[in-house]
Design a protein around this motif. Structure first.
Motif, short mmCIF file in Angstrom:
data_model
loop_
_atom_site.label_atom_id
_atom_site.label_comp_id
_atom_site.label_asym_id
_atom_site.label_seq_id
_atom_site.Cartn_x
_atom_site.Cartn_y
_atom_site.Cartn_z
N PRO A 8 44.76 -30.90 -13.93
CA PRO A 8 43.14 -31.28 -13.95
C PRO A 8 42.37 -29.86 -13.30
O PRO A 8 43.22 -29.49 -12.31
CB PRO A 8 43.04 -32.55 -13.37
CG PRO A 8 44.48 -32.60 -12.50
CD PRO A 8 45.32 -32.12 -13.24
N ALA A 9 41.60 -29.39 -13.54
CA ALA A 9 40.97 -28.37 -13.08
C ALA A 9 39.30 -28.95 -12.48
O ALA A 9 38.57 -29.48 -13.48
CB ALA A 9 40.59 -27.21 -14.07
N THR A 10 39.16 -28.78 -11.35
CA THR A 10 37.80 -29.12 -10.81
C THR A 10 36.74 -28.14 -11.08
O THR A 10 37.09 -27.23 -11.77
CB THR A 10 38.03 -29.35 -9.40
OG1 THR A 10 38.28 -28.13 -8.79
CG2 THR A 10 38.85 -30.35 -8.72
N ARG A 49 30.45 -42.53 -10.28
CA ARG A 49 30.42 -41.30 -9.35
C ARG A 49 31.45 -40.34 -10.05
O ARG A 49 32.48 -40.50 -10.49
CB ARG A 49 31.22 -41.63 -8.08
CG ARG A 49 31.55 -40.44 -7.29
CD ARG A 49 32.05 -40.77 -5.88
NE ARG A 49 32.43 -39.91 -4.99
CZ ARG A 49 33.11 -38.88 -4.99
NH1 ARG A 49 34.36 -39.11 -6.12
NH2 ARG A 49 33.42 -38.04 -4.27
N ILE A 50 30.71 -39.13 -10.69
CA ILE A 50 31.44 -38.44 -11.58
C ILE A 50 32.17 -37.40 -10.79
O ILE A 50 31.42 -36.55 -10.00
CB ILE A 50 30.46 -37.72 -12.66
CG1 ILE A 50 30.28 -38.86 -13.64
CG2 ILE A 50 31.29 -36.63 -13.58
CD1 ILE A 50 29.09 -38.43 -14.65
N VAL A 51 33.61 -37.13 -10.92
CA VAL A 51 33.90 -35.98 -10.41
C VAL A 51 34.52 -35.14 -11.78
O VAL A 51 35.48 -35.53 -12.34
CB VAL A 51 35.35 -36.27 -9.48
CG1 VAL A 51 36.37 -34.92 -9.31
CG2 VAL A 51 34.95 -37.01 -8.51
N ARG A 52 34.09 -34.14 -11.94
CA ARG A 52 34.10 -33.47 -13.43
C ARG A 52 35.50 -32.54 -13.38
O ARG A 52 35.74 -32.03 -12.46
CB ARG A 52 33.02 -32.46 -13.46
CG ARG A 52 31.66 -33.03 -13.78
CD ARG A 52 30.61 -31.98 -13.82
NE ARG A 52 29.32 -32.55 -13.79
CZ ARG A 52 28.72 -33.23 -14.88
NH1 ARG A 52 29.54 -33.52 -15.99
NH2 ARG A 52 27.33 -33.89 -14.67
N GLU A 56 43.17 -27.59 -17.42
CA GLU A 56 43.41 -26.02 -16.69
C GLU A 56 43.72 -25.08 -17.84
O GLU A 56 43.17 -24.12 -18.14
CB GLU A 56 44.23 -26.03 -15.70
CG GLU A 56 44.08 -24.59 -14.85
CD GLU A 56 45.00 -24.58 -13.81
OE1 GLU A 56 46.00 -24.22 -13.79
OE2 GLU A 56 44.38 -25.09 -12.66
N GLU A 57 44.36 -25.41 -18.77
CA GLU A 57 45.32 -24.72 -19.77
C GLU A 57 44.05 -24.42 -20.89
O GLU A 57 43.87 -23.54 -21.25
CB GLU A 57 46.35 -25.57 -20.50
CG GLU A 57 46.96 -24.48 -21.63
CD GLU A 57 48.01 -25.25 -22.35
OE1 GLU A 57 48.50 -24.74 -23.30
OE2 GLU A 57 48.50 -26.26 -21.94
#
Length: 244
Positions: A8-10, A49-52, A56-57
């Motif tokens: 996962p990429a933040t 509550r969104i954590v976008r 990552e690839e």
């Protein structure tokens, strides 16, 4: 859901990949301008509550090809076509699920735990082993995620109602007249009785504070425990002056 095997990429990581400052990337909502429809966010639609999070690839591939028109870009396809609504056949043990998806996975697997009970489990401290959810496998910016396997293994071994050593009468017990005395309550009462024996002249206010601190209860609960301990030992109530 974060599909198994994906990184996962933040928002912070996405800004780094595209060579932008975090504040600029966030304030300008650059993901809406830069990302084609083939790049789907991992966060659940409708989450309060969104954590976008993105793959990552995919972001790395897009950053390397962003000068090309969208229809000429070769972006890796996620193993699940739509990570927000995967098919049961595509489920993997290492899928990472947020708190709502976690309960949905338990429910789909046939667990009897209700959503209300699950919400209670996840709200309790990690050290309440008998009554809390398993520790999250991943935490990103305050959002917790569990592997599907972690949840299903936990559900197989969690204690049912009345099975905890701190529970009262067991489910199905025919003894409905006796008091629901819990081992924890017995221990607290014994501690108060021990305090009365060891320090009979200690002012009541200090006894209440000592019981509240050592037994992790409120002052009001500590006072009730102290009254019960006095009665068990046949000790008189303190004088009005002492109560103050």
């Amino acid at each position: 859901m974060i599909p198994a095997g994906r990184t996962p990429a933040t928002v912070e990581r996405a800004a780094e990949i595209f060579g932008k400052s975090f504040n600029y990337f966030q304030n300008q909502r650059l993901w809406e301008k830069l990302f084609p429809a083939t790049i789907k966010a991992f966060h659940r639609a409708g989450a309060q509550r969104i954590v976008r999070l993105w793959d990552e690839e995919q972001l790395l591939a897009l950053a390397a090809q962003r000068e090309l028109p969208f229809d000429q870009q070769d972006i890796p396809v996620l193993p699940v076509a739509d990570p927000q609504h995967p098919k049961p056949a595509e489920y993997q043990d290492e899928d990472l699920l947020d708190v709502v998806e976690a309960w949905e996975a338990l429910h789909e697997a046939g667990s009897k735990i209700t959503q209300r009970a699950w919400n209670t489990y996840v709200s309790r401290a990690d050290d309440a082993r008998e009554t809390s959810a398993p520790a999250p496998d991943l935490e990103i910016n305050g959002s917790r995620f569990w592997y599907r396997k972690t949840l299903l293994d936990w559900d197989k071994t969690r204690m049912g109602r009345g099975e905890s050593p701190n529970a009262g009468r067991k489910k199905g017990s025919k003894d409905t007249t006796g008091p629901r005395i819990r081992p924890t309550a017995i221990a607290r009462l014994a501690a108060a009785e021990g305090l009365l024996r060891a320090l009979p002249n200690l002012p009541q206010a200090e006894m209440v504070k000592a019981i509240a601190t050592t037994q992790n209860v409120t002052d009001r609960q500590a006072l009730r425990i102290l009254h019960e301990a006095r009665a068990n030992l046949g000790l008189p109530a303190p004088s009005p002056t002492e109560k103050k």
